[in-house]
Design an enzyme around this catalytic site. Structure first.
Site, short mmCIF file in Angstrom:
data_model
loop_
_atom_site.label_atom_id
_atom_site.label_comp_id
_atom_site.label_asym_id
_atom_site.label_seq_id
_atom_site.Cartn_x
_atom_site.Cartn_y
_atom_site.Cartn_z
N LYS A 17 -26.45 37.93 -11.38
CA LYS A 17 -26.33 38.88 -10.00
C LYS A 17 -24.93 38.91 -10.01
O LYS A 17 -24.03 39.73 -9.72
CB LYS A 17 -27.25 39.24 -9.31
CG LYS A 17 -27.11 40.18 -7.75
CD LYS A 17 -28.27 40.19 -7.19
CE LYS A 17 -27.91 38.91 -5.97
NZ LYS A 17 -26.45 39.37 -5.20
N ASN A 18 -24.65 37.82 -9.28
CA ASN A 18 -23.94 37.16 -8.56
C ASN A 18 -22.54 36.28 -9.26
O ASN A 18 -21.94 36.18 -9.08
CB ASN A 18 -23.80 35.67 -7.61
CG ASN A 18 -24.72 35.92 -6.51
OD1 ASN A 18 -24.87 37.10 -6.24
ND2 ASN A 18 -25.12 35.24 -5.53
N CYS A 39 -25.78 40.08 8.92
CA CYS A 39 -26.47 40.35 7.92
C CYS A 39 -27.49 39.46 7.99
O CYS A 39 -27.39 38.19 8.83
CB CYS A 39 -25.78 40.41 6.72
SG CYS A 39 -26.01 38.40 6.42
N ARG A 87 -21.76 35.27 8.69
CA ARG A 87 -21.10 35.41 7.18
C ARG A 87 -19.52 36.30 7.58
O ARG A 87 -19.36 37.66 7.38
CB ARG A 87 -21.72 36.75 6.51
CG ARG A 87 -22.91 35.47 6.01
CD ARG A 87 -24.02 36.34 4.78
NE ARG A 87 -23.30 36.48 3.21
CZ ARG A 87 -23.99 36.36 2.26
NH1 ARG A 87 -24.95 37.30 3.08
NH2 ARG A 87 -23.77 35.91 1.58
N ASP A 117 -29.39 29.54 -1.92
CA ASP A 117 -29.97 31.05 -2.60
C ASP A 117 -31.35 30.00 -2.57
O ASP A 117 -32.68 30.91 -3.22
CB ASP A 117 -29.07 31.31 -3.67
CG ASP A 117 -27.98 32.18 -3.27
OD1 ASP A 117 -28.51 32.62 -1.59
OD2 ASP A 117 -27.20 32.87 -3.84
N ARG A 144 -33.08 43.97 -4.78
CA ARG A 144 -31.77 43.65 -5.29
C ARG A 144 -31.22 42.38 -5.62
O ARG A 144 -30.16 42.87 -6.90
CB ARG A 144 -31.32 43.04 -4.15
CG ARG A 144 -31.28 43.85 -2.47
CD ARG A 144 -30.85 43.52 -1.16
NE ARG A 144 -29.11 42.97 -1.53
CZ ARG A 144 -29.17 41.69 -1.15
NH1 ARG A 144 -29.63 41.53 -0.13
NH2 ARG A 144 -28.09 40.93 -1.27
C1 UD1 Z 1 -22.07 33.60 -2.16
C2 UD1 Z 1 -23.19 34.72 -3.21
C3 UD1 Z 1 -24.45 34.13 -1.87
C4 UD1 Z 1 -24.28 32.70 -1.70
C5 UD1 Z 1 -23.55 32.33 -1.04
C6 UD1 Z 1 -23.49 30.91 -0.95
C7 UD1 Z 1 -22.81 36.45 -4.04
C8 UD1 Z 1 -22.88 37.86 -4.12
N1 UD1 Z 1 -23.05 36.08 -3.22
O1 UD1 Z 1 -22.02 34.88 -1.07
O2 UD1 Z 1 -25.76 34.49 -2.69
O3 UD1 Z 1 -25.21 32.26 -1.02
O4 UD1 Z 1 -22.71 32.71 -1.68
O5 UD1 Z 1 -23.89 30.24 -2.13
O6 UD1 Z 1 -22.12 35.49 -5.02
N2 UD1 Z 1 -17.20 31.94 4.83
C9 UD1 Z 1 -16.85 31.94 6.46
N3 UD1 Z 1 -15.06 32.54 6.29
C10 UD1 Z 1 -14.96 33.74 5.37
C11 UD1 Z 1 -16.39 33.89 4.35
C12 UD1 Z 1 -16.99 32.96 3.91
O7 UD1 Z 1 -16.63 31.35 6.91
O8 UD1 Z 1 -14.10 34.50 5.03
C13 UD1 Z 1 -18.56 31.44 5.71
C14 UD1 Z 1 -19.53 32.38 5.39
O9 UD1 Z 1 -20.20 31.96 7.06
C15 UD1 Z 1 -20.75 31.03 5.50
C16 UD1 Z 1 -20.16 30.03 3.98
O10 UD1 Z 1 -18.56 30.37 4.25
O11 UD1 Z 1 -21.09 29.61 6.03
C17 UD1 Z 1 -20.25 30.79 2.64
O12 UD1 Z 1 -20.58 31.93 2.16
P1 UD1 Z 1 -19.71 32.14 1.09
O13 UD1 Z 1 -19.39 31.16 0.29
O14 UD1 Z 1 -18.24 32.61 1.18
O15 UD1 Z 1 -21.15 33.37 0.41
P2 UD1 Z 1 -20.67 34.62 -0.47
O16 UD1 Z 1 -19.34 34.68 -1.11
O17 UD1 Z 1 -20.60 35.71 0.58
#
Ligand code: UD1
Length: 418
Positions: free
Chosen positions: A22-23, A117, A122, A305, A397
């Protein structure tokens, strides 16, 4: 309301086929907006999150149609709508991944802020920092972000944290930017490598994906291509843990063992016997697992995850384990539900201390998010008596017909529509 009912504890045995990730699929669907030509994605499971991404892509005026059961065709010949509404972003945070492709392809986008969320606040600051470094003009107001850029300009983008989503969004945008973009402290997850390989098949020039520095030389236009995403390492890890926690013997087909190393290492430490071949993994456990400690980290660390599913295995291990969550600040919501099933868990800041017990007891519980739901399903398989899991839409999901795959392994589980 849909529920999952697990009659009693069981020992899982048999073979399970793992679906495409999915990811990996979600950003690839967004990336298809980068070209006016047709992209064909094979073996796409009809997961709820994938359907949301199809709707997001369609909302821009692109076509996204399913052919047969598992083929998805996307063609963004013309993009006529630049807005991704709150309704779509609210359903799934990853919808935000269209921002990079839209900015790069048509130079403008209006997109709802994702908001909080279930697993934390996030933020999206790193995505925005990347786009503004590349010359985008970004304004925020009324819950929406508007961004414009005649043509993005390649630059050096340092991510304060190796965010998966920010790395993907910036990498996609950079493919059509002018000149070279270098993403430093980039995420190294296998899904990033898969997206890079899709972008390169489209005619992009992405190097270094899978390391902490990704270099993207922009091109004028991208073309259509065909792709099959990598196997879902989180679905695979979930079945591996379920096999070990129930003392079973399960072979997973269609996996990349390399992607599962962090999970394999921990399960071995717990006493499970694991054998790998090129595309399959066999997990066997015939006695109670040893306690272990885990700390979630960006890849190749232990995946956030998989934290909740591993915590379920710790609940039935023979001793005290510690799980520390460092990636998301609010990812312990499964603990209250596991406690309803007799688990002994104490939370101390970002760590959970889990005192293993011989068996859990079946109860009525609620899936609070996708992976928490999977953790409860594993708990139900280790619990004496019946377990009823509500809010199954969270599980749907990211797991395709989880009950059917578990039934095939001998689990007394069924889906009930009320
Ligand atoms: C993706 C995965 C999710 C997984 C996560 C971490 C998908 C669709 N989802 O989510 O299943 O749990 O990676 O492996 O691929 N952060 C910031 N600023 C930003 C973006 C992120 O501070 O602009 C922080 C987030 O709050 C969090 C951390 O970075 O604490 C990791 O988030 P991120 O790697 O971005 O996760 P996702 O891409 O949302």
């Amino acid at each position: 309301m849909t529920k999952l009912m697990i009659e009693d504890r069981c020992i899982l045995n048999g073979t399970v086929e793992i679906s495409c990730a999915k990811n990996a699929i979600l950003p690839i669907i967004a990336a298809a907006l980068l070209t006016e030509e047709k992209c064909t994605l094979k073996d796409v499971p009809a997961l709820d999150d994938v359907e949301v991404m199809e709707a997001v892509v369609r909302s821009t005026g692109a076509h996204a149609v399913r052919e047969g059961q598992n083929q998805l065709i996307i063609q963004a010949e013309s993009i006529t709508d630049y807005e991704a509404t709150y309704e779509l972003i609210r359903k799934m945070r990853a919808s935000f991944l269209i921002m990079g492709p839209m900015l790069a392809r048509v130079g403008k986008v209006r997109i709802s802020l994702p908001g909080g969320c279930a697993i934390g606040t996030r933020p999206i600051d790193l995505h925005l920092k990347g786009f503004s470094t590349m010359g985008a003009n970004i304004t925020l107001g009324h819950g929406y972000i508007e961004a414009y850029a005649e043509r993005l300009k390649g630059d050096s983008v340092y991510l304060d944290f190796p965010s998966v989503g920010a790395t993907e969004n910036i990498m996609m945008a950079a493919c059509l930017a002018e000149g070279l973009t270098v993403i430093e402290n980039a995420a190294e997850e296998p899904e990033i490598v898969d997206l890079a390989s899709f972008l390169n098949k489209m005619g992009g020039n992405v190097k270094g994906a899978g390391t902490d520095t990704i270099r993207i030389e922009g091109v004028k236009a991208l073309k259509g291509t065909t792709h099959t995403a990598i196997p879902d390492r989180i679905e695979a890890g979930t079945f591996m843990i379920a096999a070990a926690a129930t003392g079973g013997d399960v072979t997973l087909q269609s996996v990349v063992p390399e992607h599962l190393k962090p999970v394999t290492a921990k399960l071995k430490e717990m006493g499970a016997e694991i054998t790998e071949s090129e595309k399959s993994i066999r997990v066997r456990a015939n006695e109670r697992l040893n306690p272990i400690d885990i700390k979630t980290m960006p890849y190749p660390g232990f995946p956030t995850d998989m934290q909740s599913q591993m915590m379920t295995a710790m609940c039935v291990a023979k001793g005290t384990s510690i799980a520390t969550e460092t990636v998301f600040e609010n990812r312990f919501m499964h603990i209250n539900e596991l406690k309803l099933m007799g688990a002994k868990i104490k939370v101390d800041g970002r760590s959970a201390i889990i005192e293993g017990c011989e068996k859990l007891s079946g109860a009525r519980v609620k899936a609070t998010d996708l992976r928490a739901g999977a953790a409860l399903a594993i708990a139900g398989l280790c619990a004496e008596g019946a377990t009823e899991i509500s809010d199954v839409y969270h599980i749907d999901r990211g797991y395709i017909t989880i009950e059917k795959k578990l039934q095939k392994l001998g689990a007394p589980i069924k889906r009930i529509e009320e």
